[in-house]
Design a protein around this motif. Sequence first.
Motif, PDB file in Angstrom:
ATOM      1  N   LEU A  64      44.729  58.419  30.960  1.00 36.76           N
ATOM      2  CA  LEU A  64      45.007  57.030  32.564  1.00 36.76           C
ATOM      3  C   LEU A  64      45.960  57.568  33.323  1.00 36.76           C
ATOM      4  CD1 LEU A  64      43.323  53.861  31.234  1.00 36.76           C
ATOM      5  CD2 LEU A  64      43.021  55.534  32.879  1.00 36.76           C
ATOM      6  N   SER A  65      47.387  58.682  31.822  1.00 36.49           N
ATOM      7  CA  SER A  65      48.574  57.946  32.366  1.00 36.49           C
ATOM      8  C   SER A  65      48.654  59.428  33.922  1.00 36.49           C
ATOM      9  CB  SER A  65      49.413  59.377  31.398  1.00 36.49           C
ATOM     10  OG  SER A  65      48.668  60.294  30.484  1.00 36.49           O
ATOM     11  N   THR A  66      47.791  60.645  34.276  1.00 35.03           N
ATOM     12  CA  THR A  66      47.346  61.125  35.361  1.00 35.03           C
ATOM     13  C   THR A  66      46.898  60.751  36.134  1.00 35.03           C
ATOM     14  OG1 THR A  66      45.264  61.844  34.768  1.00 35.03           O
ATOM     15  CG2 THR A  66      46.348  63.455  32.970  1.00 35.03           C
TER      16      THR A  66
ATOM     17  N   ALA B  60      38.803  52.611  46.503  1.00 35.30           N
ATOM     18  CA  ALA B  60      38.547  50.980  45.962  1.00 35.30           C
ATOM     19  C   ALA B  60      38.395  51.092  47.180  1.00 35.30           C
ATOM     20  CB  ALA B  60      39.428  50.505  44.935  1.00 35.30           C
ATOM     21  N   ALA B  61      39.369  50.906  47.932  1.00 34.41           N
ATOM     22  CA  ALA B  61      38.816  49.247  49.567  1.00 34.41           C
ATOM     23  C   ALA B  61      38.164  50.495  50.233  1.00 34.41           C
ATOM     24  CB  ALA B  61      40.406  49.662  49.702  1.00 34.41           C
TER      25      ALA B  61
ATOM     26  N   PHE C  45      33.821  42.609  39.262  1.00 37.05           N
ATOM     27  CA  PHE C  45      34.602  42.859  37.932  1.00 37.05           C
ATOM     28  C   PHE C  45      33.828  42.392  36.683  1.00 37.05           C
ATOM     29  CE2 PHE C  45      37.471  42.739  34.522  1.00 37.05           C
ATOM     30  CZ  PHE C  45      37.325  44.225  33.920  1.00 37.05           C
ATOM     31  N   HIS C  46      33.549  42.253  35.780  1.00 37.15           N
ATOM     32  CA  HIS C  46      33.492  41.268  34.501  1.00 37.15           C
ATOM     33  C   HIS C  46      33.151  41.785  33.309  1.00 37.15           C
ATOM     34  CE1 HIS C  46      30.759  39.330  38.022  1.00 37.15           C
ATOM     35  NE2 HIS C  46      30.687  41.174  38.701  1.00 37.15           N
ATOM     36  N   ALA C  47      33.657  41.044  32.506  1.00 36.75           N
ATOM     37  CA  ALA C  47      33.801  41.743  30.625  1.00 36.75           C
ATOM     38  C   ALA C  47      33.217  40.778  30.309  1.00 36.75           C
ATOM     39  CB  ALA C  47      35.138  40.708  30.415  1.00 36.75           C
ATOM     40  N   GLY C  48      31.812  41.683  29.842  1.00 36.54           N
ATOM     41  CA  GLY C  48      31.407  40.837  29.106  1.00 36.54           C
ATOM     42  C   GLY C  48      30.161  41.387  29.113  1.00 36.54           C
TER      43      GLY C  48
ATOM     44  N   PHE D  65      41.302  50.791  37.490  1.00 36.69           N
ATOM     45  CA  PHE D  65      42.227  49.315  37.628  1.00 36.69           C
ATOM     46  C   PHE D  65      42.160  48.352  36.773  1.00 36.69           C
ATOM     47  CE2 PHE D  65      42.809  50.597  42.241  1.00 36.69           C
ATOM     48  CZ  PHE D  65      43.934  51.821  41.549  1.00 36.69           C
ATOM     49  N   GLU D  66      41.249  47.846  36.240  1.00 39.58           N
ATOM     50  CA  GLU D  66      40.534  46.995  36.124  1.00 39.58           C
ATOM     51  C   GLU D  66      40.633  47.488  34.217  1.00 39.58           C
ATOM     52  OE1 GLU D  66      40.384  43.735  37.336  1.00 39.58           O
ATOM     53  OE2 GLU D  66      38.689  43.842  39.001  1.00 39.58           O
TER      54      GLU D  66
END
Length: 341
Positions: free
Chosen positions: A153-155, A165-166, A176-179, A286-287
């Motif tokens: 992720l640092s790169t 994304a757009a 986006f959904h957690a779970g 992003f999420e």
Amino acid sequence: MRVREWDPLTAPAAEIAAIVALLNEAMAIDLPNDPLWRDDTMREYLAVTMPGERKAMWLVEENPGDAARGVPPIGEANILMLGDIGVVEVIVHPKARRLGVGRALLTEVVRRAKAEGFSALGVEVPGDTTAVEFYERFGFVRAFTEIRSVLSLSTVDWFGLGEFAAGVGAGYQISFHAGGPPEELFVAYAAAKAEVREAYDLGDLELRPSSYEPQRLRASIDTLAARGLKLYVVVAVRESTGEVAGLTEVVVPQQHPTRADQYDTVVVPRHRGYGVGRAIKARMLFELRSAEPGLAEVQTWNAAVNEPLIRVNQELGFVPDRQWLEYEAELGELAAVLKVD
Ligand SMILES: CC(C)(COP(=O)(O)OP(=O)(O)OC[C@H]1O[C@@H](n2cnc3c(N)ncnc32)[C@H](O)[C@@H]1OP(=O)(O)O)[C@@H](O)C(=O)NCCC(=O)NCCS
């Protein structure tokens, strides 16, 4: 050498810690760039399976009672019984290799698989490890090749990623959904998986079967949670029809929370070419950045033949790491080689 069956569900905590130490001491040699396992919901990770699946495990200790005293055993093996196929894992401590520990463990696995009436065993083998020679020695044959890639992720170029994304065609709603997917999307979500599965049989052994039927999907989501694996999904819905055009799934394991596993990414064939695949994967990153601040990397596996997905991954910054090989063997042949009757 004594191989003893071991049940993670009832084992004392010290034995779980001893297994974690074995896995980490092996990993430091075999996969030195992988994050180490943490003893966090490790019991559940080892013990819980999908409904209908079962697992058996065995240990070899240098001295009886070592594991209970927290001393890493010198070897561990397990078999995940998936219905008609058994998936094997054998790990031997680096200091105890080439002494027949692996052979003794595999013999127990084969004995159980034979008693269960399985006709074949499968195994996932990281490329460039001793496991390749080991399984080939006993007659396992390579059936499928994947490439594991890792994204740091640092790169990530977050600005460029924002454009991905757009950059999706009009008429797709991305969420986006957690779970796991929300209740109202379950049927459409499973249908998208089923459709892609039918359209593209890549020829893998289904050692990590995907859930493309609503009830099984629900069971698999519950099982992930029970094993300490946090699931995140991004879904692209075609607004005019309500169908799921694409989805991507990432799991953050409590046992190695700095490196997430990218599971399925699916774009239904008639929705290809609209930027859906890139957009959902970019949105996911992003999420994750906000949902999982401790996360450093994401790893993913692609069939060596799945060029479109490999290309998307490279655009996002995934770097190929090593081959990941699926091997299989007929049980009858294995039993003969290992003299199991
Ligand atoms: C593969 C592994 C289980 C083998 O365990 P082991 O106890 O050393 O295996 P054995 O001593 O029973 O070896 C059996 C046979 O396999 C073959 N073999 C095993 N290791 C081998 C190697 N490094 N090179 C060539 N052949 C090998 C040999 O034919 C050997 O018989 P021999 O020693 O009489 O020649 C062990 O090396 C291991 O744990 N590797 C890492 C596994 C892994 O997947 N790691 C990734 C996750 S951390």
